[in-house]
Design a protein around this motif. Sequence first.
Motif, PDB file in Angstrom:
ATOM      1  N   GLN A   1       6.694   1.260  -5.211  1.00 16.49           N
ATOM      2  CA  GLN A   1       6.195   0.742  -6.485  1.00 16.49           C
ATOM      3  C   GLN A   1       7.352   0.393  -7.424  1.00 16.49           C
ATOM      4  O   GLN A   1       7.373  -0.687  -8.032  1.00 16.49           O
ATOM      5  N   CYS A   2       8.335   1.274  -7.520  1.00 17.38           N
ATOM      6  CA  CYS A   2       9.469   1.056  -8.420  1.00 17.38           C
ATOM      7  C   CYS A   2      10.346  -0.101  -7.960  1.00 17.38           C
ATOM      8  O   CYS A   2      10.846  -0.880  -8.778  1.00 17.38           O
ATOM      9  N   LEU A   3      10.538  -0.232  -6.662  1.00 18.30           N
ATOM     10  CA  LEU A   3      11.347  -1.329  -6.136  1.00 18.30           C
ATOM     11  C   LEU A   3      10.688  -2.672  -6.420  1.00 18.30           C
ATOM     12  O   LEU A   3      11.358  -3.644  -6.793  1.00 18.30           O
ATOM     13  N   LEU A   4       9.382  -2.728  -6.258  1.00 18.38           N
ATOM     14  CA  LEU A   4       8.657  -3.972  -6.527  1.00 18.38           C
ATOM     15  C   LEU A   4       8.667  -4.296  -8.016  1.00 18.38           C
ATOM     16  O   LEU A   4       8.808  -5.462  -8.412  1.00 18.38           O
TER      17      LEU A   4
ATOM     18  N   TRP B   1      -2.729  -2.842  -3.501  1.00 19.06           N
ATOM     19  CA  TRP B   1      -2.451  -1.550  -4.142  1.00 19.06           C
ATOM     20  C   TRP B   1      -1.364  -1.672  -5.200  1.00 19.06           C
ATOM     21  O   TRP B   1      -1.449  -1.081  -6.275  1.00 19.06           O
ATOM     22  N   SER B   2      -0.338  -2.460  -4.900  1.00 18.75           N
ATOM     23  CA  SER B   2       0.809  -2.583  -5.796  1.00 18.75           C
ATOM     24  C   SER B   2       0.710  -3.742  -6.772  1.00 18.75           C
ATOM     25  O   SER B   2       1.485  -3.841  -7.722  1.00 18.75           O
ATOM     26  N   GLY B   3      -0.251  -4.638  -6.531  1.00 19.63           N
ATOM     27  CA  GLY B   3      -0.370  -5.813  -7.378  1.00 19.63           C
ATOM     28  C   GLY B   3       0.789  -6.771  -7.220  1.00 19.63           C
ATOM     29  O   GLY B   3       1.221  -7.425  -8.171  1.00 19.63           O
ATOM     30  N   THR B   4       1.311  -6.860  -6.000  1.00 23.59           N
ATOM     31  CA  THR B   4       2.499  -7.666  -5.720  1.00 23.59           C
ATOM     32  C   THR B   4       2.131  -9.037  -5.187  1.00 23.59           C
ATOM     33  O   THR B   4       1.233  -9.171  -4.364  1.00 23.59           O
ATOM     34  N   ASP B   5       2.878 -10.028  -5.631  1.00 21.40           N
ATOM     35  CA  ASP B   5       2.640 -11.375  -5.137  1.00 21.40           C
ATOM     36  C   ASP B   5       3.183 -11.529  -3.719  1.00 21.40           C
ATOM     37  O   ASP B   5       4.042 -10.779  -3.282  1.00 21.40           O
ATOM     38  N   LYS B   6       2.667 -12.520  -3.018  1.00 20.40           N
ATOM     39  CA  LYS B   6       3.073 -12.748  -1.637  1.00 20.40           C
ATOM     40  C   LYS B   6       4.550 -13.097  -1.566  1.00 20.40           C
ATOM     41  O   LYS B   6       5.052 -13.869  -2.357  1.00 20.40           O
ATOM     42  N   GLY B   7       5.247 -12.488  -0.625  1.00 18.04           N
ATOM     43  CA  GLY B   7       6.648 -12.816  -0.420  1.00 18.04           C
ATOM     44  C   GLY B   7       7.605 -11.688  -0.740  1.00 18.04           C
ATOM     45  O   GLY B   7       8.640 -11.544  -0.103  1.00 18.04           O
TER      46      GLY B   7
END
Length: 203
Positions: A23-26, A66-72
């Motif tokens: 989570q922190c890295l993203l 879960w993390s709400g991260t965009d693709k890539g």
Amino acid sequence: MRQRITLAFTGASGAPYGLRLLQCLLEADCEVYVLLSKAARVVIGTETDLKLPAGTGAAETALRDWSGTDKGRLVVCGLEQWTAPVASGSGAPAAMVVCPCSTGTLSAIANGASDNLIERAADVAIKERRHLILVPREAPLSALHLENMLKLARLGVTILPAAPGFYHRPQRVEDLVDFVVARLLDHLGVPQTLVARWGEKGE
């Protein structure tokens, strides 16, 4: 340019450490290659509310949701995906963390087994003299465990046990998790405000 990091989860207890680190890295806009052992999926489902479905693509989608991260920025690699960038010195990120790291994985890395992508990626990190951090969570430690850690430490591997301190006066379990994750972020050179360093005042 985004910092690229390999993050491997194995079957040791301590899944919240790895997930919080991810989570922190993203949040720090890093690009993360995630490797999951079969046992890690079981442990994550046991120790957290996150249930990862079978299959690399499905697990990647679940972690992105879960993390709400965009693709890539988050890529899950299969354990036998030998074409993944992390399997080669010419494409692997500059840093790798195994969190949590089982003593079985520790042994395999110490002996250059390379039987799956986690072990191969760690082997690449060692041979290319890149930053490799292992986060064991086991007690007590046998002579074999300690000998493997010493062997790896002499090769330049950072052994950072999941052993939180208490000088930051933790009030919740999450505070203990953040202590270890803050140390990992410091070693990776990723800015963090989770825990103030010794002698500094927290925000």
